[in-house]
Design a protein around this motif. Structure first.
Motif, PDB file in Angstrom:
ATOM      1  N   TRP A  64       0.832  -1.214   0.000  1.00  0.00           N
ATOM      2  CA  TRP A  64       0.000   0.000   0.000  1.00  0.00           C
ATOM      3  C   TRP A  64       0.861   1.256   0.000  1.00  0.00           C
ATOM      4  CZ3 TRP A  64      -0.136   3.815   3.753  1.00  0.00           C
ATOM      5  CH2 TRP A  64      -1.144   4.777   3.603  1.00  0.00           C
ATOM      6  N   LEU A  65       1.902   1.290   0.820  1.00  0.00           N
ATOM      7  CA  LEU A  65       2.757   2.467   0.916  1.00  0.00           C
ATOM      8  C   LEU A  65       3.437   2.764  -0.415  1.00  0.00           C
ATOM      9  CD1 LEU A  65       4.118   4.691   2.586  1.00  0.00           C
ATOM     10  CD2 LEU A  65       5.864   3.008   3.253  1.00  0.00           C
ATOM     11  N   VAL A  66       4.010   1.735  -1.021  1.00  0.00           N
ATOM     12  CA  VAL A  66       4.707   1.930  -2.295  1.00  0.00           C
ATOM     13  C   VAL A  66       3.733   2.354  -3.383  1.00  0.00           C
ATOM     14  CG1 VAL A  66       5.996   0.762  -4.129  1.00  0.00           C
ATOM     15  CG2 VAL A  66       6.580   0.360  -1.719  1.00  0.00           C
ATOM     16  N   ARG A  67       2.569   1.733  -3.436  1.00  0.00           N
ATOM     17  CA  ARG A  67       1.582   2.094  -4.453  1.00  0.00           C
ATOM     18  C   ARG A  67       1.070   3.523  -4.249  1.00  0.00           C
ATOM     19  NH1 ARG A  67      -0.843  -2.606  -6.786  1.00  0.00           N
ATOM     20  NH2 ARG A  67       0.937  -3.870  -7.470  1.00  0.00           N
ATOM     21  N   THR A  68       0.893   3.918  -2.994  1.00  0.00           N
ATOM     22  CA  THR A  68       0.428   5.280  -2.713  1.00  0.00           C
ATOM     23  C   THR A  68       1.468   6.315  -3.139  1.00  0.00           C
ATOM     24  OG1 THR A  68      -0.862   4.462  -0.823  1.00  0.00           O
ATOM     25  CG2 THR A  68      -0.421   6.832  -0.907  1.00  0.00           C
ATOM     26  N   LEU A  69       2.732   6.068  -2.803  1.00  0.00           N
ATOM     27  CA  LEU A  69       3.799   6.991  -3.190  1.00  0.00           C
ATOM     28  C   LEU A  69       3.959   7.035  -4.713  1.00  0.00           C
ATOM     29  CD1 LEU A  69       6.483   6.166  -0.468  1.00  0.00           C
ATOM     30  CD2 LEU A  69       5.003   8.188  -0.602  1.00  0.00           C
ATOM     31  N   TYR A  70       3.826   5.893  -5.342  1.00  0.00           N
ATOM     32  CA  TYR A  70       3.936   5.834  -6.802  1.00  0.00           C
ATOM     33  C   TYR A  70       2.829   6.679  -7.448  1.00  0.00           C
ATOM     34  CZ  TYR A  70       4.354   3.741 -11.468  1.00  0.00           C
ATOM     35  OH  TYR A  70       4.508   3.536 -12.813  1.00  0.00           O
ATOM     36  N   SER A  71       1.596   6.569  -6.928  1.00  0.00           N
ATOM     37  CA  SER A  71       0.487   7.357  -7.460  1.00  0.00           C
ATOM     38  C   SER A  71       0.710   8.851  -7.211  1.00  0.00           C
ATOM     39  CB  SER A  71      -0.835   6.915  -6.823  1.00  0.00           C
ATOM     40  OG  SER A  71      -1.135   5.575  -7.171  1.00  0.00           O
ATOM     41  N   LEU A  72       1.244   9.184  -6.047  1.00  0.00           N
ATOM     42  CA  LEU A  72       1.520  10.584  -5.724  1.00  0.00           C
ATOM     43  C   LEU A  72       2.550  11.171  -6.687  1.00  0.00           C
ATOM     44  CD1 LEU A  72       1.289  13.080  -3.909  1.00  0.00           C
ATOM     45  CD2 LEU A  72       3.007  12.044  -2.401  1.00  0.00           C
ATOM     46  N   VAL A  73       3.608  10.437  -6.947  1.00  0.00           N
ATOM     47  CA  VAL A  73       4.637  10.908  -7.873  1.00  0.00           C
ATOM     48  C   VAL A  73       4.059  11.118  -9.264  1.00  0.00           C
ATOM     49  CG1 VAL A  73       6.775  10.259  -9.046  1.00  0.00           C
ATOM     50  CG2 VAL A  73       6.562   9.926  -6.579  1.00  0.00           C
ATOM     51  N   LYS A  74       3.224  10.182  -9.710  1.00  0.00           N
ATOM     52  CA  LYS A  74       2.626  10.307 -11.034  1.00  0.00           C
ATOM     53  C   LYS A  74       1.725  11.539 -11.117  1.00  0.00           C
ATOM     54  CE  LYS A  74       1.592   7.123 -13.809  1.00  0.00           C
ATOM     55  NZ  LYS A  74       0.980   5.989 -14.542  1.00  0.00           N
ATOM     56  N   VAL A  75       0.973  11.795 -10.050  1.00  0.00           N
ATOM     57  CA  VAL A  75       0.110  12.979 -10.026  1.00  0.00           C
ATOM     58  C   VAL A  75       0.955  14.256 -10.105  1.00  0.00           C
ATOM     59  CG1 VAL A  75      -1.425  14.361  -8.575  1.00  0.00           C
ATOM     60  CG2 VAL A  75      -1.835  11.904  -8.854  1.00  0.00           C
ATOM     61  N   LEU A  76       2.044  14.299  -9.332  1.00  0.00           N
ATOM     62  CA  LEU A  76       2.897  15.489  -9.316  1.00  0.00           C
ATOM     63  C   LEU A  76       3.584  15.717 -10.665  1.00  0.00           C
ATOM     64  CD1 LEU A  76       4.542  15.103  -5.778  1.00  0.00           C
ATOM     65  CD2 LEU A  76       2.688  16.656  -6.477  1.00  0.00           C
ATOM     66  N   ILE A  77       3.835  14.649 -11.403  1.00  0.00           N
ATOM     67  CA  ILE A  77       4.470  14.789 -12.720  1.00  0.00           C
ATOM     68  C   ILE A  77       3.439  15.129 -13.801  1.00  0.00           C
ATOM     69  CG2 ILE A  77       5.668  13.521 -14.558  1.00  0.00           C
ATOM     70  CD1 ILE A  77       7.112  11.959 -12.360  1.00  0.00           C
ATOM     71  N   LEU A  78       2.302  14.444 -13.754  1.00  0.00           N
ATOM     72  CA  LEU A  78       1.322  14.591 -14.825  1.00  0.00           C
ATOM     73  C   LEU A  78       0.437  15.821 -14.692  1.00  0.00           C
ATOM     74  CD1 LEU A  78       0.239  10.864 -15.260  1.00  0.00           C
ATOM     75  CD2 LEU A  78       1.673  12.217 -16.781  1.00  0.00           C
ATOM     76  N   ALA A  79       0.259  16.321 -13.449  1.00  0.00           N
ATOM     77  CA  ALA A  79      -0.604  17.496 -13.265  1.00  0.00           C
ATOM     78  C   ALA A  79      -0.076  18.705 -14.039  1.00  0.00           C
ATOM     79  CB  ALA A  79      -0.765  17.817 -11.781  1.00  0.00           C
ATOM     80  N   PRO A  80       1.204  19.097 -13.882  1.00  0.00           N
ATOM     81  CA  PRO A  80       1.694  20.230 -14.686  1.00  0.00           C
ATOM     82  C   PRO A  80       1.732  19.923 -16.181  1.00  0.00           C
ATOM     83  CG  PRO A  80       3.485  19.222 -13.421  1.00  0.00           C
ATOM     84  CD  PRO A  80       2.219  18.650 -12.908  1.00  0.00           C
ATOM     85  N   ALA A  81       2.003  18.659 -16.540  1.00  0.00           N
ATOM     86  CA  ALA A  81       2.004  18.293 -17.961  1.00  0.00           C
ATOM     87  C   ALA A  81       0.612  18.459 -18.548  1.00  0.00           C
ATOM     88  CB  ALA A  81       2.482  16.853 -18.128  1.00  0.00           C
ATOM     89  N   ARG A  82      -0.405  18.116 -17.771  1.00  0.00           N
ATOM     90  CA  ARG A  82      -1.786  18.277 -18.229  1.00  0.00           C
ATOM     91  C   ARG A  82      -2.124  19.746 -18.418  1.00  0.00           C
ATOM     92  NH1 ARG A  82      -6.743  18.672 -15.337  1.00  0.00           N
ATOM     93  NH2 ARG A  82      -8.520  17.761 -16.461  1.00  0.00           N
ATOM     94  N   ILE A  83      -1.633  20.599 -17.500  1.00  0.00           N
ATOM     95  CA  ILE A  83      -1.891  22.033 -17.612  1.00  0.00           C
ATOM     96  C   ILE A  83      -1.180  22.617 -18.837  1.00  0.00           C
ATOM     97  CG2 ILE A  83      -1.506  24.270 -16.507  1.00  0.00           C
ATOM     98  CD1 ILE A  83      -1.826  22.817 -13.806  1.00  0.00           C
ATOM     99  N   LEU A  84       0.077  22.221 -19.027  1.00  0.00           N
ATOM    100  CA  LEU A  84       0.859  22.761 -20.145  1.00  0.00           C
ATOM    101  C   LEU A  84       0.287  22.355 -21.501  1.00  0.00           C
ATOM    102  CD1 LEU A  84       4.487  22.224 -18.769  1.00  0.00           C
ATOM    103  CD2 LEU A  84       3.284  24.404 -19.066  1.00  0.00           C
ATOM    104  N   THR A  85      -0.322  21.182 -21.553  1.00  0.00           N
ATOM    105  CA  THR A  85      -0.902  20.731 -22.830  1.00  0.00           C
ATOM    106  C   THR A  85      -2.386  21.057 -22.923  1.00  0.00           C
ATOM    107  OG1 THR A  85      -1.351  18.550 -21.884  1.00  0.00           O
ATOM    108  CG2 THR A  85       0.765  18.848 -23.027  1.00  0.00           C
ATOM    109  N   ALA A  86      -2.901  21.782 -21.941  1.00  0.00           N
ATOM    110  CA  ALA A  86      -4.307  22.194 -21.915  1.00  0.00           C
ATOM    111  C   ALA A  86      -5.256  20.995 -22.006  1.00  0.00           C
ATOM    112  CB  ALA A  86      -4.592  23.186 -23.050  1.00  0.00           C
TER     113      ALA A  86
END
Length: 327
Positions: free
Chosen positions: A260-282
């Motif tokens: 659970w811990l590893v999966r939660t951290l993995y999801s958090l990292v993906k959110v932090l990476i993809l959130a700005p990418a989503r904004i930049l690509t509108a």
């Protein structure tokens, strides 16, 4: 005459596939005495009526709610009396000689508790029929690496001959020895579906039985007809809960907490990476948009359902139990 095989088919809204599955069972029993039992989980597409009208000799158990795959399988087994149970997905079809060959191999090899035929797609191309038991160190890796390792492990099982032993066979078409069920118990109803086959056959292994793929038997499997009726996000989260439940049941809270811990951290990292990418690509790049949405919901799921994952008594999670908004 005593029943050799009771065929249990659990169905949810796959009327046309179910029709083909039942017809294949009645068309290819060989010299065996078989009984077909259909468990319908409150389908709304007329599946139950179709069985009543077109297959009057088939035993129908019509549930008022979608109770899940494991509950349905257990209902079918409780209604059956036979030397073997064949658990057949509603989107699978037996081919000529498949069932007699499975029974012949089981009859001559009492060490086998559960076997599967070779699985093929409708066009005849091969399909994976088995897997290795979920291992913690593998499940801590990114999904792409998990898939590569599991495929390599599966390929290592394969060998020529009458059959080849495996950790567990997938649930599309399983012939299960009734004595093995007596010793290992029925399917664990705390798993709605997914990972249920691995958990069940893990207990069979502990009871002294092996699982195997029979090379001389073939079953056609269309793959995921009923699961495709559920959104990708909900399927992913429901399957994650089944995986966590498997680790709780088979490996305990500590291993589950680490996963659970590893999966939660993995999801958090993906959110932090993809959130700005989503904004930049509108939000115009579908791969980024869908990746972000899945990571966001997985992060929410891991946090919101942590009590159920980590310390409450495991219970079956349906797709609609994940969250009403994850559509």
């Amino acid at each position: 005459m005593a029943t050799d095989v009771s065929i249990v088919i659990v169905n949810w809204n796959t009327k046309e596939d179910l029709r083909a599955a039942v017809a294949s069972c009645l068309a290819h029993p060989g010299e065996l005495n078989v009984r077909v039992i259909v468990v319908d989980n409150a389908s709304t597409d007329g599946s139950a009526d179709m069985v009543r009208e077109q297959f009057p000799d088939v035993t129908l158990i019509a549930n008022d709610d979608n109770l899940g795959y494991t509950v349905g399988c257990n209902q079918g087994m409780r209604a059956a009396e036979a030397r073997y149970y064949l658990m057949l997905n509603s989107d699978a079809e037996l081919t000529d000689g498949c069932l007699p060959e499975l029974v012949r191999v089981m009859d001559t090899h009492p060490e086998l508790g559960c076997v599967s035929p070779r699985l093929v797609y409708p066009d005849g191309s091969p399909q994976v029929a088995c897997g290795s038991f979920p291992r913690l160190w593998v499940r801590l890796l990114p999904v792409s690496l998990i898939v590569r390792i599991e495929l390599a492990r599966t390929a290592a099982f394969e060998r020529p001959g009458e059959f080849y032993p495996v950790d567990y066979v997938f649930g599309a078409c399983n012939l299960v020895r009734a004595d093995a069920v007596v010793k290992a118990g029925m399917m664990d109803e705390r798993i709605f579906m997914w990972c249920d086959d691995a958990e069940w056959q893990k207990r069979m292994r502990a009871a002294g039985y092996q699982s195997a793929v029979v090379n001389g038997a073939t079953c056609i499997h269309r793959v995921g007809t009923s699961t495709s009726l559920v959104s990708e996000i909900r399927r992913s989260l429901r399957n994650s809960m089944s995986e966590f439940t498997y680790f709780r049941l088979r490996h305990g809270r500590l291993a589950t907490a680490l996963l659970w811990l590893v999966r939660t951290l993995y999801s958090l990292v993906k959110v932090l990476i993809l959130a700005p990418a989503r904004i930049l690509t509108a939000g115009r790049v579908q791969r980024i948009r869908t990746g972000y949405e899945l990571a966001r919901w997985r992060l929410w799921f891991h946090i919101a359902h942590a009590p159920d994952i980590l310390w409450r008594e495991p219970r079956p999670y349906r797709a609609e139990d994940v969250t009403p908004e994850a559509r």
